[in-house]
Design a protein around this motif. Structure first.
Motif, mmCIF file in Angstrom:
data_model
loop_
_atom_site.group_PDB
_atom_site.id
_atom_site.type_symbol
_atom_site.label_atom_id
_atom_site.label_comp_id
_atom_site.label_asym_id
_atom_site.label_seq_id
_atom_site.Cartn_x
_atom_site.Cartn_y
_atom_site.Cartn_z
ATOM 1 N N PHE A 90 0.836 -1.191 0.000
ATOM 2 C CA PHE A 90 0.000 0.000 0.000
ATOM 3 C C PHE A 90 0.874 1.245 0.000
ATOM 4 N N GLY A 105 -3.703 4.234 -0.884
ATOM 5 C CA GLY A 105 -4.072 3.779 -2.208
ATOM 6 C C GLY A 105 -4.772 2.435 -2.104
ATOM 7 N N SER B 33 -4.975 6.379 16.558
ATOM 8 C CA SER B 33 -5.902 6.448 15.420
ATOM 9 C C SER B 33 -6.562 5.107 15.196
ATOM 10 N N TYR B 35 -8.447 2.744 11.983
ATOM 11 C CA TYR B 35 -8.677 2.575 10.560
ATOM 12 C C TYR B 35 -9.572 1.371 10.336
ATOM 13 N N GLN B 37 -10.739 -1.498 7.397
ATOM 14 C CA GLN B 37 -10.351 -2.099 6.127
ATOM 15 C C GLN B 37 -11.296 -3.242 5.786
ATOM 16 N N HIS B 38 -12.013 -3.082 4.676
ATOM 17 C CA HIS B 38 -12.829 -4.179 4.167
ATOM 18 C C HIS B 38 -11.948 -5.126 3.371
ATOM 19 N N ASP B 39 -12.390 -6.379 3.261
ATOM 20 C CA ASP B 39 -11.636 -7.373 2.506
ATOM 21 C C ASP B 39 -11.377 -6.873 1.092
ATOM 22 N N GLY B 40 -10.130 -6.938 0.685
ATOM 23 C CA GLY B 40 -9.756 -6.515 -0.663
ATOM 24 C C GLY B 40 -9.654 -5.016 -0.832
ATOM 25 N N GLY B 41 -9.891 -4.271 0.251
ATOM 26 C CA GLY B 41 -9.865 -2.813 0.152
ATOM 27 C C GLY B 41 -8.674 -2.197 0.843
ATOM 28 N N ALA B 42 -8.663 -0.896 0.848
ATOM 29 C CA ALA B 42 -7.583 -0.145 1.482
ATOM 30 C C ALA B 42 -8.004 0.271 2.886
ATOM 31 N N PRO B 43 -7.063 0.416 3.798
ATOM 32 C CA PRO B 43 -7.401 0.988 5.100
ATOM 33 C C PRO B 43 -7.915 2.413 4.917
ATOM 34 N N PHE B 45 -9.213 5.885 7.163
ATOM 35 C CA PHE B 45 -9.145 6.546 8.460
ATOM 36 C C PHE B 45 -10.539 6.701 9.045
ATOM 37 N N TYR B 48 -9.315 9.842 15.346
ATOM 38 C CA TYR B 48 -8.038 10.131 15.997
ATOM 39 C C TYR B 48 -8.296 10.720 17.372
ATOM 40 N N SER B 85 -12.054 -5.352 9.030
ATOM 41 C CA SER B 85 -10.969 -5.346 10.015
ATOM 42 C C SER B 85 -10.767 -3.924 10.511
ATOM 43 N N PHE B 87 -8.152 -1.454 12.724
ATOM 44 C CA PHE B 87 -6.778 -1.337 13.194
ATOM 45 C C PHE B 87 -6.633 -0.116 14.088
ATOM 46 N N ILE B 99 2.418 3.318 13.369
ATOM 47 C CA ILE B 99 2.564 1.878 13.606
ATOM 48 C C ILE B 99 1.176 1.308 13.857
ATOM 49 N N PHE B 100 0.877 0.211 13.186
ATOM 50 C CA PHE B 100 -0.454 -0.381 13.270
ATOM 51 C C PHE B 100 -0.462 -1.619 14.156
#
Lengths: 113, 110
Positions: A90, A105, B33, B35, B37-43, B45, B48, B85, B87, B99-100
């Motif tokens: 990413f 992204g 913070s 975040y 994230q759906h499966d196959g997607g991007a994290p 935001f 915060y 998910s 984070f 850092i996640f």
């Protein structure tokens, strides 16, 4: 307009090959990042650039070489690909170095065979 | 160094409330913070917290207690689309890098 776009979305290649992933952001942000997400979904920072200058290099093998031609672009070149490099990569950006909000992204799924 | 702990999985039913906890250890703290994230997607935001207390954004709220090195994400009126998910993340290294945690997989059942 996609804020942070990276290409390609999928990359399937053989061990030993060299490949590149490109990233562009149109948000006017100063800072860009590369993160690696493994099969267990753990997100690990690899590099960070601020205004084209490298500020974070997280002990990534030197087969990985980021390049930032300008602050809107951050590319990742990987030499001599290994099986363990398979992951989702990413790109992300933030307004400034200390910004709390990252924009990601859509990811590049790299599969090394 | 930095480390974050959050549960690996949580299951809840539609319409319910769920809380995802996060404890952290960090040398230098610059905020927590969250975040999604759906499966196959991007994290993406969500929220915060730089100071102690509760931040609310629609159905989602996030809480921070710096003295306890602890925070949580509260999701209300759960919907099927909240299955994803989640984070937690802290900024370390002088605030220069995020850092996640390992992520909490939320399953919402009908």
């Amino acid at each position: 307009d996609t804020a942070v776009s990276q290409t390609p979305k999928y990359l399937v290649t053989q061990m030993g090959n060299d490949k590149s992933i490109k990233c562009e952001q149109n948000l006017g942000h100063d800072t860009m990042y590369w993160y690696k997400q493994d099969s267990k979904k753990f997100l690990k920072i690899m590099f960070s650039y601020n205004n084209k200058e490298l500020i974070i290099n997280e002990t990534v093998p030197n087969r990985f070489s980021p390049k930032s031609p300008d602050k809107a672009h951050l590319n990742l070149h990987i030499n001599s690909l290994e099986l363990g490099d398979s992951a989702v990569y990413f790109c992300a950006s933030s307004q400034a170095v200390g910004s709390e909000k990252l924009f990601f992204g859509s990811g590049t799924q790299l599969s090394v065979l | 160094g930095q480390s974050l702990e959050q549960p690996s999985e949580v299951t809840a039913v539609e319409g319910a409330i769920v809380q995802i906890n996060c404890t952290y250890q960090t040398s230098g703290f610059y905020g927590l913070s969250w975040y999604q994230q759906h499966d196959g997607g991007a994290p993406t935001f969500l929220s915060y917290n730089g100071l102690d207390g509760l931040e609310e954004t629609g159905r989602f709220s996030s809480f921070l207690s710096r003295s306890d090195s602890y925070g949580y994400l509260l999701l209300q009126e759960l919907q099927m689309k909240d299955s994803a998910s989640y984070f937690c993340a802290v900024r370390g290294a002088g605030g220069f890098k995020t850092i996640f945690g390992a992520g909490t997989r939320l399953f919402v059942k009908a």
